[in-house]
Design a protein around this motif. Sequence first.
Motif, mmCIF file in Angstrom:
data_model
loop_
_atom_site.group_PDB
_atom_site.id
_atom_site.type_symbol
_atom_site.label_atom_id
_atom_site.label_comp_id
_atom_site.label_asym_id
_atom_site.label_seq_id
_atom_site.Cartn_x
_atom_site.Cartn_y
_atom_site.Cartn_z
ATOM 1 N N HIS A 27 84.519 46.351 -4.417
ATOM 2 C CA HIS A 27 83.276 46.660 -5.121
ATOM 3 C C HIS A 27 83.481 47.820 -6.096
ATOM 4 O O HIS A 27 83.030 47.782 -7.241
ATOM 5 C CB HIS A 27 82.206 47.011 -4.088
ATOM 6 C CG HIS A 27 80.811 46.797 -4.558
ATOM 7 N ND1 HIS A 27 79.729 46.925 -3.728
ATOM 8 C CD2 HIS A 27 80.301 46.477 -5.763
ATOM 9 C CE1 HIS A 27 78.633 46.682 -4.413
ATOM 10 N NE2 HIS A 27 78.942 46.410 -5.647
ATOM 11 N N HIS A 82 75.651 50.793 -10.317
ATOM 12 C CA HIS A 82 76.662 51.047 -9.280
ATOM 13 C C HIS A 82 76.874 52.534 -9.051
ATOM 14 O O HIS A 82 77.150 52.955 -7.933
ATOM 15 C CB HIS A 82 77.981 50.337 -9.622
ATOM 16 C CG HIS A 82 77.916 48.876 -9.331
ATOM 17 N ND1 HIS A 82 77.512 47.963 -10.266
ATOM 18 C CD2 HIS A 82 78.142 48.180 -8.180
ATOM 19 C CE1 HIS A 82 77.508 46.753 -9.713
ATOM 20 N NE2 HIS A 82 77.887 46.857 -8.450
ATOM 21 N N TRP A 131 69.132 43.494 -7.751
ATOM 22 C CA TRP A 131 69.006 44.769 -7.059
ATOM 23 C C TRP A 131 67.588 44.968 -6.534
ATOM 24 O O TRP A 131 66.634 44.445 -7.120
ATOM 25 C CB TRP A 131 69.282 45.922 -8.040
ATOM 26 C CG TRP A 131 70.698 45.996 -8.504
ATOM 27 C CD1 TRP A 131 71.274 45.199 -9.473
ATOM 28 C CD2 TRP A 131 71.727 46.870 -8.039
ATOM 29 N NE1 TRP A 131 72.596 45.550 -9.623
ATOM 30 C CE2 TRP A 131 72.901 46.572 -8.770
ATOM 31 C CE3 TRP A 131 71.768 47.882 -7.096
ATOM 32 C CZ2 TRP A 131 74.096 47.250 -8.565
ATOM 33 C CZ3 TRP A 131 72.962 48.564 -6.899
ATOM 34 C CH2 TRP A 131 74.112 48.243 -7.622
ATOM 35 N N ASP A 166 72.192 47.070 -3.664
ATOM 36 C CA ASP A 166 72.875 45.988 -4.378
ATOM 37 C C ASP A 166 72.746 44.701 -3.577
ATOM 38 O O ASP A 166 73.167 44.645 -2.420
ATOM 39 C CB ASP A 166 74.355 46.386 -4.537
ATOM 40 C CG ASP A 166 75.113 45.497 -5.516
ATOM 41 O OD1 ASP A 166 74.642 44.378 -5.805
ATOM 42 O OD2 ASP A 166 76.185 45.930 -5.986
ATOM 43 N N HIS A 170 78.725 39.952 -3.997
ATOM 44 C CA HIS A 170 79.980 40.700 -3.867
ATOM 45 C C HIS A 170 79.799 41.962 -3.012
ATOM 46 O O HIS A 170 80.780 42.530 -2.560
ATOM 47 C CB HIS A 170 80.584 41.034 -5.245
ATOM 48 C CG HIS A 170 79.810 42.005 -6.089
ATOM 49 N ND1 HIS A 170 79.591 41.830 -7.440
ATOM 50 C CD2 HIS A 170 79.206 43.187 -5.788
ATOM 51 C CE1 HIS A 170 78.895 42.845 -7.914
ATOM 52 N NE2 HIS A 170 78.647 43.682 -6.931
HETATM 53 MN MN MN Z 1 77.721 45.415 -7.039
#
Ligand code: MN
Length: 212
Positions: A27, A82, A131, A166, A170
């Motif tokens: 990530h 992120h 998100w 998140d 992934h």
């Molecule tokens: Mn992410």
Amino acid sequence: MPYQLPELGYDYDALEPAIDARTMMLHHGKHHQAYIHQLNMAIAPYKELQDRSIEDLLTHIHDAPEEIRAVIRNSGGGHANHELHRKTIGPPSEEKPTGILAEAIRQGFGTLESLQDQLTEAAIKVFGSGWAFLAIDPQTRKMEVMGLPNQDVVVLHGKSALLACDVWEHSYYLKYENRRPEYLKAFWDVVQWEAVSRRLESVLDQSLISAA
Ligand code: MN
């Protein structure tokens, strides 16, 4: 390069068992790095865009040439989201909101559990990738939960983000596979309420300055 991958601030295995080390490694080292790389490539020909904070670049996206706005929105948004995500999670703890944050949660949601239920609900409802955020309106100073698709950012909706969850696959698929609700339950173990509190204080300070 104008934008660089920020240090994580903890080891890849520091969020175990809620978030596994391999997920953290990919990530941070691959996904987050890729957003930064794509953003840097897109703005490489435009010197005037290269010394801005990511929030400034995103909020003034219309200053950028039209042909790179999609990359700014997606990869720039990916970088900003992120970075916030990384700063508001950390090693599992029993820590609970205190002080001004606890009071704001009480006013906005009644209880911490109610906030957690609303944010979890918003995260479950994100269709595909996206998100869930805890955000605050800097004008009204009212907190709210927001679910946004892809790498959309809270700041482009006139709000300030306090906490980012998140829900791209992934971020959980290696450990939780298709069980998003199970990942969301574990997410609360790694939320750093102290970091959320500092963000809230900074937004409130700014809003007092601009109101003055
Ligand atoms: Mn992410």
